[in-house]
Write a protein that holds these residues in place. Structure first.
Motif, PDB file in Angstrom:
ATOM      1  N   ALA A 145       0.796  -1.087   0.016  1.00  0.00           N
ATOM      2  CA  ALA A 145      -0.046  -0.196  -0.065  1.00  0.00           C
ATOM      3  C   ALA A 145       0.869   1.248  -0.242  1.00  0.00           C
ATOM      4  O   ALA A 145       0.423   2.240  -0.665  1.00  0.00           O
ATOM      5  CB  ALA A 145      -1.028  -0.085   1.109  1.00  0.00           C
ATOM      6  N   SER A 146       1.755   1.205   0.790  1.00  0.00           N
ATOM      7  CA  SER A 146       2.853   2.362   0.936  1.00  0.00           C
ATOM      8  C   SER A 146       3.590   2.666  -0.493  1.00  0.00           C
ATOM      9  O   SER A 146       3.642   3.766  -1.012  1.00  0.00           O
ATOM     10  CB  SER A 146       3.585   2.132   2.005  1.00  0.00           C
ATOM     11  N   ILE A 147       3.928   1.418  -0.954  1.00  0.00           N
ATOM     12  CA  ILE A 147       4.572   1.711  -2.167  1.00  0.00           C
ATOM     13  C   ILE A 147       3.747   1.876  -3.503  1.00  0.00           C
ATOM     14  O   ILE A 147       3.842   3.144  -4.306  1.00  0.00           O
ATOM     15  CB  ILE A 147       5.089   0.431  -2.806  1.00  0.00           C
ATOM     16  N   LEU A 148       2.508   1.720  -3.489  1.00  0.00           N
ATOM     17  CA  LEU A 148       1.447   2.128  -4.512  1.00  0.00           C
ATOM     18  C   LEU A 148       1.072   3.355  -4.293  1.00  0.00           C
ATOM     19  O   LEU A 148       1.241   4.322  -5.350  1.00  0.00           O
ATOM     20  CB  LEU A 148       0.144   1.179  -4.228  1.00  0.00           C
ATOM     21  N   VAL A 149       1.046   4.153  -3.091  1.00  0.00           N
ATOM     22  CA  VAL A 149       0.756   5.350  -2.866  1.00  0.00           C
ATOM     23  C   VAL A 149       1.985   6.217  -3.175  1.00  0.00           C
ATOM     24  O   VAL A 149       1.591   7.445  -3.868  1.00  0.00           O
ATOM     25  CB  VAL A 149       0.571   5.791  -1.466  1.00  0.00           C
ATOM     26  N   VAL A 150       3.130   5.844  -3.068  1.00  0.00           N
ATOM     27  CA  VAL A 150       4.018   6.434  -3.665  1.00  0.00           C
ATOM     28  C   VAL A 150       4.296   6.460  -5.066  1.00  0.00           C
ATOM     29  O   VAL A 150       4.789   7.669  -5.631  1.00  0.00           O
ATOM     30  CB  VAL A 150       5.605   6.266  -2.929  1.00  0.00           C
ATOM     31  N   PHE A 151       4.205   5.509  -5.832  1.00  0.00           N
ATOM     32  CA  PHE A 151       4.019   5.209  -6.979  1.00  0.00           C
ATOM     33  C   PHE A 151       2.838   6.253  -7.877  1.00  0.00           C
ATOM     34  O   PHE A 151       3.173   6.748  -8.661  1.00  0.00           O
ATOM     35  CB  PHE A 151       3.863   3.824  -7.607  1.00  0.00           C
ATOM     36  N   CYS A 152       1.816   6.265  -7.040  1.00  0.00           N
ATOM     37  CA  CYS A 152       0.859   7.213  -7.844  1.00  0.00           C
ATOM     38  C   CYS A 152       1.257   8.805  -7.664  1.00  0.00           C
ATOM     39  O   CYS A 152       1.068   9.449  -8.605  1.00  0.00           O
ATOM     40  CB  CYS A 152      -0.426   7.111  -6.978  1.00  0.00           C
ATOM     41  N   LEU A 153       2.061   9.007  -6.504  1.00  0.00           N
ATOM     42  CA  LEU A 153       2.636  10.609  -6.582  1.00  0.00           C
ATOM     43  C   LEU A 153       3.728  10.411  -7.580  1.00  0.00           C
ATOM     44  O   LEU A 153       3.210  11.927  -8.188  1.00  0.00           O
ATOM     45  CB  LEU A 153       3.086  10.554  -5.123  1.00  0.00           C
ATOM     46  N   PHE A 154       4.372   9.582  -7.988  1.00  0.00           N
ATOM     47  CA  PHE A 154       5.483   9.649  -8.997  1.00  0.00           C
ATOM     48  C   PHE A 154       4.640  10.023 -10.077  1.00  0.00           C
ATOM     49  O   PHE A 154       4.951  10.550 -10.949  1.00  0.00           O
ATOM     50  CB  PHE A 154       6.252   8.704  -8.876  1.00  0.00           C
TER      51      PHE A 154
ATOM     52  N   MET B   5      12.523   6.190   0.607  1.00  0.00           N
ATOM     53  CA  MET B   5      11.042   6.411   0.507  1.00  0.00           C
ATOM     54  C   MET B   5      10.754   7.796   1.319  1.00  0.00           C
ATOM     55  O   MET B   5      10.073   8.730   0.354  1.00  0.00           O
ATOM     56  CB  MET B   5      10.255   5.150   0.732  1.00  0.00           C
ATOM     57  N   TYR B   6      11.125   7.879   2.146  1.00  0.00           N
ATOM     58  CA  TYR B   6      10.676   9.162   2.771  1.00  0.00           C
ATOM     59  C   TYR B   6      11.215  10.278   2.295  1.00  0.00           C
ATOM     60  O   TYR B   6      10.451  11.104   1.895  1.00  0.00           O
ATOM     61  CB  TYR B   6      10.975   9.067   4.185  1.00  0.00           C
ATOM     62  N   ALA B   7      12.455  10.327   2.168  1.00  0.00           N
ATOM     63  CA  ALA B   7      13.124  11.289   1.149  1.00  0.00           C
ATOM     64  C   ALA B   7      12.569  11.680  -0.051  1.00  0.00           C
ATOM     65  O   ALA B   7      12.422  12.790  -0.515  1.00  0.00           O
ATOM     66  CB  ALA B   7      14.731  11.294   1.379  1.00  0.00           C
ATOM     67  N   GLY B   8      12.292  10.685  -0.876  1.00  0.00           N
ATOM     68  CA  GLY B   8      11.728  10.634  -2.054  1.00  0.00           C
ATOM     69  C   GLY B   8      10.404  11.482  -2.368  1.00  0.00           C
ATOM     70  O   GLY B   8      10.153  12.279  -3.184  1.00  0.00           O
ATOM     71  N   VAL B   9       9.446  10.757  -1.379  1.00  0.00           N
ATOM     72  CA  VAL B   9       8.214  11.594  -1.087  1.00  0.00           C
ATOM     73  C   VAL B   9       8.306  13.059  -0.680  1.00  0.00           C
ATOM     74  O   VAL B   9       7.497  13.755  -1.427  1.00  0.00           O
ATOM     75  CB  VAL B   9       7.443  10.707  -0.308  1.00  0.00           C
ATOM     76  N   ALA B  10       9.296  13.387   0.017  1.00  0.00           N
ATOM     77  CA  ALA B  10       9.369  14.669   0.621  1.00  0.00           C
ATOM     78  C   ALA B  10       9.821  15.658  -0.636  1.00  0.00           C
ATOM     79  O   ALA B  10       9.363  16.685  -0.704  1.00  0.00           O
ATOM     80  CB  ALA B  10      10.477  14.867   1.846  1.00  0.00           C
TER      81      ALA B  10
END
Length: 549
Positions: A313-322, A388-393
């Motif tokens: 779920a976390s990976i999916l949400v990050v992927f959607c942001l990307f 992951m945290y830094a990438g999303v930030a």
């Protein structure tokens, strides 16, 4: 030590367990080096310096409740099953090093079942509302003789390296990932250095917990470490902090659901008896009503299966942001600011919240088939989660700039498919995680139910209902997801992650630590205390300002 039910003790055990004390258990010896695959340990302190029969007795078993049901096979990991842990996390089936017990009673429903269900005759506990209490005597004996424990299941470690890594990632990478872009806005680009510093320090304190576990036989949980370090008071204080953190996470789930559902349906409202409920209040109430029946359950296997996909779920949400930034061409056009000094303390709490997995690290360590791989597991988890945290930030802040909200899902364009996937993924997960997060808190309070009232399930249901309603009231009172997260990160996570591991390590292994270890612990304690004070004060000030405006 004789087991009994009394007004002075919360330790309640079956009559059959009293006879089990006649069975001997030989503790393994630790040679003073790092633990190897056999999990060898050594008593650094006087084995009679503490005992582990104090409140809470349900802590370990409430954690095992989350991991008692294995998730579907993941053959690509090279292992037949991937067991599951925690409110929002994966973990392995936590085999005890010294005190395995049956979890059959842990999965009984609170509500009466047709025909009734009986515990196995050898484990018919007198406490019908709690899982069977473990016989924890390996560290109680005062004359250093082999301790007496009861064994019903084979002693063994079942978690492979790959499983442990997934467990650790799911522990560390929770809802905090939604707010790292907001943290970057609050602290500026320099604030990202705090994320890196906390990652390094949290990794080190995670290793300190491992050394504490290896210091004495029978230490399996964070409260056990607290009792070994500071006696019964240490156990109780650490348990209260851990339970407060779990309770606060449930409040965050209510606010999270309210924010995201109201963003999907902003015009939703309801008028009842002259009371007007806007979209935020309405969805907070609906979320509470939806999760309440799940909180009453003891058999949470279905929820465990569903919520076991926390990493995905976390990976999916990050992927959607990307995807929204690159493919949907929202773009990364904002430069951001170098330093936001006024709101920098809020960012400290937000970044601190990101590494709130220390309560689970002992469980992961004790479950590993090769404990000597724990440092590598921990390093892998922290590196991947920090990336992951830094990438999303970076992505979130450069996409939305100073308009970045406490959850980046609220900034994503509502008409895009990727945005809808991200929002609904964020909405669905807490429904499965809420009950799993609240159960340890409820079980700890149920230990206070008088033994004469144990057979009445209504007491447990009332406790769980009151806890759930209270999270709704708190969530409606302070509906600020980012600020509440910063407050939790500053006041509770700093204690659990930075301060307490160092204090316990210095107390348990005093006289055996190196100059570097002692100096590092003192520095970390100072950093943790200062960060906690600054972050807590800033978060409370911001909350009060928002409430008064």
């Amino acid at each position: 030590m004789k087991n009994s039910v009394s007004d002075q003790s919360f330790y309640i055990e079956s009559e059959e367990e009293e006879h089990d004390e006649e069975k001997e258990f030989k503790g393994e010896e630790y040679d003073g080096n790092d633990s190897d695959s056999s999990g060898e340990i050594h008593q650094h302190n006087n084995p009679g310096s503490h005992n582990t029969t104090s409140w809470p007795q349900s802590y370990r078993q409430s954690m095992d409740l989350y991991s008692s049901v294995p998730s579907p096979n993941l053959n690509f990991l090279g292992t037949p099953t991937l067991p599951r842990f925690s409110s929002s996390f994966l973990s392995s089936s936590l085999s005890r090093r010294h005190t395995p017990e049956s979890l059959s009673a842990a999965t009984q429903p609170l509500l009466p079942t047709v025909g009734g269900e009986k515990l196995p005759p050898q484990r018919r506990s007198s406490h019908t509302l709690l899982p069977p209490i473990p016989s924890r005597r390996s560290s109680v004996i005062k004359d250093s003789k082999p301790s007496h424990v009861s064994h019903e299941l084979p002693i063994g470690r079942q978690s492979s390296y790959a499983q442990a890594v997934l467990n650790g990632i799911n522990v560390l990478c929770g809802v905090g990932i939604l707010s790292t872009a907001y943290a970057a806005k609050e602290g500026g680009w320099i604030g990202l250095s705090i994320l890196i510093i906390f990652a390094v320090v949290s990794f080190y304190t995670g290793m300190l917990l491992r050394y504490c576990l290896d210091s004495e036989p029978g230490l399996e949980t964070y409260p056990d470490i607290g009792q070994a370090a500071f006696g019964t008071a240490g156990r109780i204080v650490i348990s209260i902090v851990l339970y407060a953190e779990l309770y606060a996470c449930c409040v965050e789930y209510i606010i999270l659901e309210s924010d995201n559902l109201s963003s999907l349906f902003p015009n939703a409202h309801l008028t009842v008896g002259g009371f007007y409920l806007n979209s935020h209040h309405l969805f907070a109430l609906m979320t509470t009503v939806a999760v309440l029946p799940t909180v009453w359950l003891r058999d949470m296997r279905v929820l465990s299966y569903i919520s076991a996909g926390g990493v995905l779920a976390s990976i999916l949400v990050v992927f959607c942001l990307f995807w929204v930034g690159i493919v949907d061409e929202v773009g990364f056009h904002h430069k951001g600011t170098t330093l936001n000094l006024a709101t920098f303390p809020v960012a400290i709490g937000l970044y601190g919240y990101c590494y709130s997995g220390h309560a689970v690290f002992p469980n992961i360590y004790t479950s590993m088939t090769k404990p000597n791989q724990f440092p590598a597991v921990l390093l892998t988890c922290f590196v991947l989660c920090t990336l992951m945290y830094a990438g999303v930030a970076v992505m979130g802040y450069t996409m939305f700039g100073e308009l970045t909200m406490s959850q980046f899902t609220l900034n994503m364009p509502k008409d895009l498919v990727a945005s809808k996937i991200a929002v609904w993924t964020t909405v669905v997960n807490p429904f499965t995680k809420y009950a799993l997060t609240m159960s340890p808190v409820a079980l700890s309070l149920e230990e206070f139910i008088p033994s004469s009232r144990l057979k009445s399930h209504i007491y447990a249901i009332c406790i769980r209902t009151a806890l759930t309603i209270s999270t709704l009231l708190v969530g409606l009172s302070i509906p600020f997801f980012g600020l509440v997260m910063s407050l939790i990160g500053s006041s509770l996570t700093m204690l659990v992650t930075l301060i307490l591991p160092c204090l316990c390590f210095l107390s348990i292994l005093r006289g055996k630590i190196t100059v570097f270890q002692g100096t590092a612990c003192i520095i970390i304690i100072v950093v943790g205390v200062v960060s906690s004070m600054i972050g807590t004060y800033s978060a409370l000030t911001k909350i009060i300002e928002n409430l008064s405006s």
